[in-house]
Scaffold this active site. Structure first.
Site: not given
Length: 198
Positions: A14, A19
């Site tokens: 990630y 995000h």
């Protein structure tokens, strides 16, 4: 003492996704001050810097985005911080163009699950924030918007654009800590100081 929390998801997969803009902002601030955000505390990684003579705790929750409030509320309690005066949260905003930022004194979490979690855990939406624009650029805007876009690693061009926003976010954080949220809103929400036009 002042608490600056960047939101994101832990894990290498990630790291460079839209995000994780909040994590990237905290990392950029830490690097600028030769600090490391690696101490485990209240289900978050933390580090310390000084801004204008004030101790600032930088934090990255390890709870994953949707449970950010668990770590934030624990840190607020442990540090005896006032969410209105001593807290600033940095997070991605899909509805702002990539490269822009917005400083807000308070407000609705809208569709951001991390912000919703914090509102729920603190029992209020009255906490300052910097929303970092990650809205997709280019002709594939409609196709790329949404959950899959937010959790997909960014293209090099988008990362380069985001770098400017991270630099402005660092300046905005310093302004909030040293001069107050009102000054930061006046300075960083003006279009000429805010990256790409909306």
């Amino acid at each position: 003492m002042f608490l600056v929390v960047g939101l994101g998801n832990p894990g290498i997969e990630y790291q460079f996704t839209p995000h994780n803009a909040g994590f990237l902002a905290v990392d950029a601030i830490a690097a600028e001050h030769n600090a490391v955000v690696s101490n485990r505390r209240c289900q978050a990684l933390t580090g310390k810097i000084q801004l204008g003579g004030r101790e600032v705790i930088l934090a990255k929750p390890e709870t994953y985005m949707n449970l950010s409030g668990v770590a934030v509320s624990a840190l607020v309690r442990e540090l005896n911080a006032d969410p209105v005066r001593d807290l600033l949260v940095l997070y991605d905003e899909l509805d702002l163009p990539i490269g822009s930022i917005r400083v807000r004194e308070r407000g609705s979490p809208a569709s951001h699950n991390g912000a919703r979690s914090i509102c729920s855990a603190l029992g209020t939406a009255d906490w300052p924030r910097v929303r970092i624009g990650v809205g997709p650029s280019g002709e594939d805007d409609l196709f790329r918007k949404g959950k899959n876009y937010l959790l997909t690693p960014m293209r090099k061009a988008d990362l380069a654009t985001l770098d400017g926003a991270l630099e402005r976010t660092a300046r905005a954080v310093e302004t909030v800590v040293t001069r107050g949220i009102g000054v930061a809103m006046n300075e960083f929400n003006r279009r000429e100081n805010n990256g790409p036009a909306a």
